[in-house]
Design an enzyme around this catalytic site. Structure first.
Site, PDB file in Angstrom:
ATOM      1  N   SER A   1       0.832  -1.205   0.000  1.00  0.00           N
ATOM      2  CA  SER A   1       0.000   0.000   0.000  1.00  0.00           C
ATOM      3  C   SER A   1       0.862   1.249   0.000  1.00  0.00           C
ATOM      4  O   SER A   1       1.983   1.247   0.536  1.00  0.00           O
ATOM      5  CB  SER A   1      -0.867  -0.014   1.257  1.00  0.00           C
ATOM      6  OG  SER A   1      -1.414   1.257   1.506  1.00  0.00           O
TER       7      SER A   1
ATOM      8  N   LYS B   1       2.606  -3.117   6.619  1.00  0.00           N
ATOM      9  CA  LYS B   1       2.855  -3.342   5.189  1.00  0.00           C
ATOM     10  C   LYS B   1       4.346  -3.151   4.873  1.00  0.00           C
ATOM     11  O   LYS B   1       4.940  -3.927   4.115  1.00  0.00           O
ATOM     12  CB  LYS B   1       2.006  -2.391   4.336  1.00  0.00           C
ATOM     13  CG  LYS B   1       0.510  -2.698   4.354  1.00  0.00           C
ATOM     14  CD  LYS B   1       0.181  -3.995   3.613  1.00  0.00           C
ATOM     15  CE  LYS B   1      -1.308  -4.229   3.455  1.00  0.00           C
ATOM     16  NZ  LYS B   1      -1.620  -5.552   2.881  1.00  0.00           N
TER      17      LYS B   1
ATOM     18  N   TYR C   1      -0.991   0.212  10.235  1.00  0.00           N
ATOM     19  CA  TYR C   1      -1.239  -0.504   8.978  1.00  0.00           C
ATOM     20  C   TYR C   1      -0.071  -0.307   8.006  1.00  0.00           C
ATOM     21  O   TYR C   1       0.466  -1.276   7.461  1.00  0.00           O
ATOM     22  CB  TYR C   1      -2.542   0.019   8.375  1.00  0.00           C
ATOM     23  CG  TYR C   1      -2.893  -0.519   7.008  1.00  0.00           C
ATOM     24  CD1 TYR C   1      -3.569  -1.725   6.870  1.00  0.00           C
ATOM     25  CD2 TYR C   1      -2.589   0.199   5.857  1.00  0.00           C
ATOM     26  CE1 TYR C   1      -3.916  -2.212   5.621  1.00  0.00           C
ATOM     27  CE2 TYR C   1      -2.937  -0.276   4.595  1.00  0.00           C
ATOM     28  CZ  TYR C   1      -3.593  -1.483   4.484  1.00  0.00           C
ATOM     29  OH  TYR C   1      -3.926  -1.964   3.249  1.00  0.00           O
TER      30      TYR C   1
END
Lengths: 327, 327
Positions: free
Chosen positions: A127, A155, A151
């Site tokens: 991402s 990632k 998050y």
């Protein structure tokens, strides 16, 4: 050929699965079996001649990753993650699913490799959340990863693991840093970035939509159709060209909200644009000022990854793929 | 004030401990207790008036991190790691010690923070191994981390964890990307980078040394004395100025081997230089062509971190600190 898709019930997982069925194979090879897993059992795709297995799993539960790898899938799409807001609010769950789940998968593959030389292709959905403000525009391929969410951290760590496991020869991995997907099909969701899709998708079918940020906000977009294309290309291209740098910022379209709205006007007219209601939300404005305005994506483009070059094309892709060709 | 040093038996750990004893405190505060831990029990420092606890621990063993945090140290120096070569050769051990050990430590601090608001300063020794070739020269602060070793991967992941735990307010962390330390005291070791120190340290005391690479190799150095200075500054400065980007490439000296040798000639004469024997080693040459030639370190310099600006100064620091002031 056997395909394993983890996170197969999500939007991207479903679309990649359907594309594989429509293409009747992957990279010129016939697909004999698909294993589709997610936290809820995914639907089996219509029209697939091979064997479909659907499973509801918790990737981070002991033994789950080894169980998935036991059948030695040739290509593994790993799309599973809990989303940004949930990973931020529930610290332990975010690390358990997004980091430990991914690491468990990579470890299961490594142990299979050590046992019998197993060597699958692994396509990982990363991402743009791996970068964090302050950001240049455009962001170069060699910009550092300083995520501002758990998050994004999970990632970025998964990317590092993927590159190291690949460098050791345990699997052939590639990480795909997805732009924000626009237009997301479905109904408006609570994701802070949801408005980018809402202000196009809803007016296209005559419904109102709320715009919580100024027209000047610039962000980085690609269509779900292009995202599927990235994954198929990643699964079939020769990865030797990547060398040890296995994580790529994908191409996309950098556009302001004003540019999105003018594209909507060109495609669907003033009446559609009139359905957008401006309701500034200071919390969302604050968040999205830190989001990526756009990437150079020089390497990915040179390696054959392609995306739309106008918001008109992004809107038309949505009309073709989701609305049967007409708004 | 209570200091916990993990990796206290290593060269850097011993020197930081001695500096704390010599300074009779840290940042103007008296040190009441030092807990010194490593895989082998560290020596207690001479001349410390407070309480010293020395422990042999395996940081990655269940419960160890929680045990270390139970006494709520105010400042934690985390220097423990297995070295690059071992982490590359023993994949599982590298991840267990360098990644899981660090994560266990951070988790133990987080749980203590949740329990009673505990909020220590954490100073983490990272490494220039987080970057990997091809590299620009100088390497900017915002260059991406694409390590070419498992050791570098584990350090880069630890940096990401440190930044995320700090962002969540679980502790006040800073990661220090150390240049290669030169001149390392002691005897020649088997580290591939050992020659940078060997070709200076050994001739300074009349002993021969082997140079396995061409004079043109450029690398990034700082003295052990400067590295200690980095750690003390990191432990005492106001970290709010760093914002969420908590990992810093330290200042250092970019120099070729030829420049090292000319500095040796200026400080110790032609006889010392004559003790260097050239024995090219293709394996070491290949490795060190991928090593970092030097960093901009703009942020760290602006934040008050300082290092030597000549190899003459690096050699003189060694003579003062290790040889009683005269070669």
């Amino acid at each position: 050929m056997h395909i394993l898709t983890i996170g197969a019930a999500g939007m991207l997982g479903r679309k990649v699965t359907q594309r594989l069925v429509d293409d009747e194979g992957l990279g010129g090879q016939k697909i004999d079996a698909m294993t589709l897993v997610d936290v809820v059992a995914p639907d089996a795709p219509a029209g697939f001649a091979g064997k479909t297995t659907t499973l509801a799993i918790d990737l981070s539960a002991p033994g789950t990753a080894a169980q998935l790898i036991a059948t030695r899938p040739d290509v593994i799409f790993h799309f599973a993650a809990i989303v940004s807001g949930e990973a931020e609010a529930d610290f332990e769950k975010g690390y358990r699913i997004n980091l430990d789940g991914t690491r468990d998968l990579f470890e299961a593959i490594r142990l299979a490799h050590v046992a019998d030389g197993y060597f699958p292709r692994v396509v990982f959905a990363s991402s743009i959340a791996v970068v964090g403000a302050p950001l240049p525009f455009p962001i170069p391929d060699d910009f550092h990863t300083t995520p501002l969410t758990s998050y994004g951290t999970q990632k970025a760590i998964s990317e590092l693991l993927l590159a190291d496991y690949t460098r050791h020869g345990f699997f052939d991995g590639i990480g795909i840093r997805l732009p924000t997907l626009c237009i997301r099909p479905g109904t408006p969701n609570k994701a802070a970035s949801g408005f980018f899709s809402n202000i196009l998708r809803e007016p296209l079918v005559g419904k109102p939509a709320v715009l919580p940020v100024p027209d000047t906000i610039r962000h980085w977009h690609t269509s779900p159709r292009s995202a599927v294309g990235f994954m198929i290309h990643a699964a079939t291209m020769d990865l030797a060209a990547l060398g040890p740098r296995r994580n790529l910022s994908m191409p996309g379209l950098s556009a302001t909200v004003a540019e999105q709205i003018e594209a909507l006007r060109r495609v669907a007219g003033d009446d559609a644009v009139a359905l957008i209601r401006r309701e500034p939300d200071p919390a969302i404005i604050r968040m999205c000022e830190g989001w990526a305005p756009g990437f150079e994506a020089t390497r990915a483009r040179a390696l054959g990854f392609t995306a739309e070059d106008s918001f008109d094309a992004i809107i038309r892709a949505h009309i073709e793929d989701e609305l049967g060709g007409a708004p």
